[in-house]
Design an enzyme around this catalytic site. Sequence first.
Site, mmCIF file in Angstrom:
data_model
loop_
_atom_site.group_PDB
_atom_site.id
_atom_site.type_symbol
_atom_site.label_atom_id
_atom_site.label_comp_id
_atom_site.label_asym_id
_atom_site.label_seq_id
_atom_site.Cartn_x
_atom_site.Cartn_y
_atom_site.Cartn_z
ATOM 1 C CG HIS A 57 -0.385 0.075 2.529
ATOM 2 N ND1 HIS A 57 0.466 -0.864 3.033
ATOM 3 C CD2 HIS A 57 -0.516 1.015 3.501
ATOM 4 C CE1 HIS A 57 0.833 -0.525 4.256
ATOM 5 N NE2 HIS A 57 0.258 0.620 4.559
ATOM 6 C CG HIS A 59 0.101 4.366 4.763
ATOM 7 N ND1 HIS A 59 -0.622 3.604 5.643
ATOM 8 C CD2 HIS A 59 -0.708 5.378 4.369
ATOM 9 C CE1 HIS A 59 -1.842 4.131 5.775
ATOM 10 N NE2 HIS A 59 -1.917 5.202 5.007
ATOM 11 C CG ASP A 61 4.874 2.965 7.398
ATOM 12 O OD1 ASP A 61 3.947 3.490 6.752
ATOM 13 O OD2 ASP A 61 4.689 2.011 8.184
ATOM 14 C CG HIS A 62 4.193 0.008 4.228
ATOM 15 N ND1 HIS A 62 4.222 -1.282 4.693
ATOM 16 C CD2 HIS A 62 3.690 0.763 5.251
ATOM 17 C CE1 HIS A 62 3.747 -1.316 5.931
ATOM 18 N NE2 HIS A 62 3.417 -0.089 6.297
ATOM 19 C CG HIS A 115 -4.084 0.238 6.711
ATOM 20 N ND1 HIS A 115 -4.001 0.864 7.930
ATOM 21 C CD2 HIS A 115 -2.886 0.460 6.097
ATOM 22 C CE1 HIS A 115 -2.813 1.436 8.053
ATOM 23 N NE2 HIS A 115 -2.116 1.208 6.952
ATOM 24 C CG ASP A 134 0.649 -1.327 7.686
ATOM 25 O OD1 ASP A 134 1.524 -2.188 7.887
ATOM 26 O OD2 ASP A 134 0.888 -0.101 7.686
ATOM 27 C CG HIS A 172 3.931 -1.799 11.352
ATOM 28 N ND1 HIS A 172 4.746 -0.705 11.544
ATOM 29 C CD2 HIS A 172 3.200 -1.525 10.246
ATOM 30 C CE1 HIS A 172 4.509 0.202 10.605
ATOM 31 N NE2 HIS A 172 3.566 -0.272 9.793
#
Length: 256
Positions: A57, A59, A61-62, A115, A134, A172
Amino acid sequence: MPELDVHLFTCRSDNYGVLLHDRDTNKTLSIDAPEANAVRSALRDRGWSLDYILTTHHHTDHVEGNEPLKAETGCQIIGPSGEAERIPGIDTALDEGEVFEFGSRQVQVISTPGHTIAPSTYWLAQDNLLFAGDTLFSMGCGRLFEGTAEMMWNSLEKLMALPPDTQIYCGHEYTLSNGEFALSVEPGNAELVKRVEEVRALRRERKPTLPAGLGLELATNPFLRPMSPEIRRNLDMQDAENWEVFGAIRRLKDQS
Ligand code: ZN
Ligand code: FE
């Protein structure tokens, strides 16, 4: 099936990176690219060169490592079509039901909105592996940033229908705090009590709690258990739909 090496490593503060290496064809794939440096050193440690990034996805942090890693390695970036315009460097956008050929194996795309609006979960049926980003965490699930509770519940139901021996990798390391929350809504679940004890021991030694087996998740993850009589009693929602109970558990977790 020829051997597949799976290398799990920590990134950023609590993200996981995963490298998959198909020994037969010598191809390497990164599940997401949370951080260029961490992926780079994981590749160096193993002596692998990067061929693909499979994005779950959009975001940051990905995807933060997408562009630097692509510039260095010439890797191809594959991700969900519904988020393609928000995924840096994407080359190939895939939809629900499409298949990505990785070496001699097939990666199936399962669309799991909730999400975010259109994340993909990736399933390697031959290897019993699932990469849930996530969407699903061990004993938890992603926050509803873009989707509704009903959308997320429908997504989780697709994952719940996979074989129970499926091994799940998530984006995570949230397992311990998820487990503590899970105990607050279903304290009478003996398997949950046991799993949280195991997770506490793993985390004391700073060991990863992943992968998690789907069978154990079905028995312990409250977000997969809105049908549990104990949870329904505790939430005073005996007659509600599963997605409504799921939504109430999600709201409680958001406030915890
Ligand atoms: Zn996310
Ligand atoms: Fe994340």
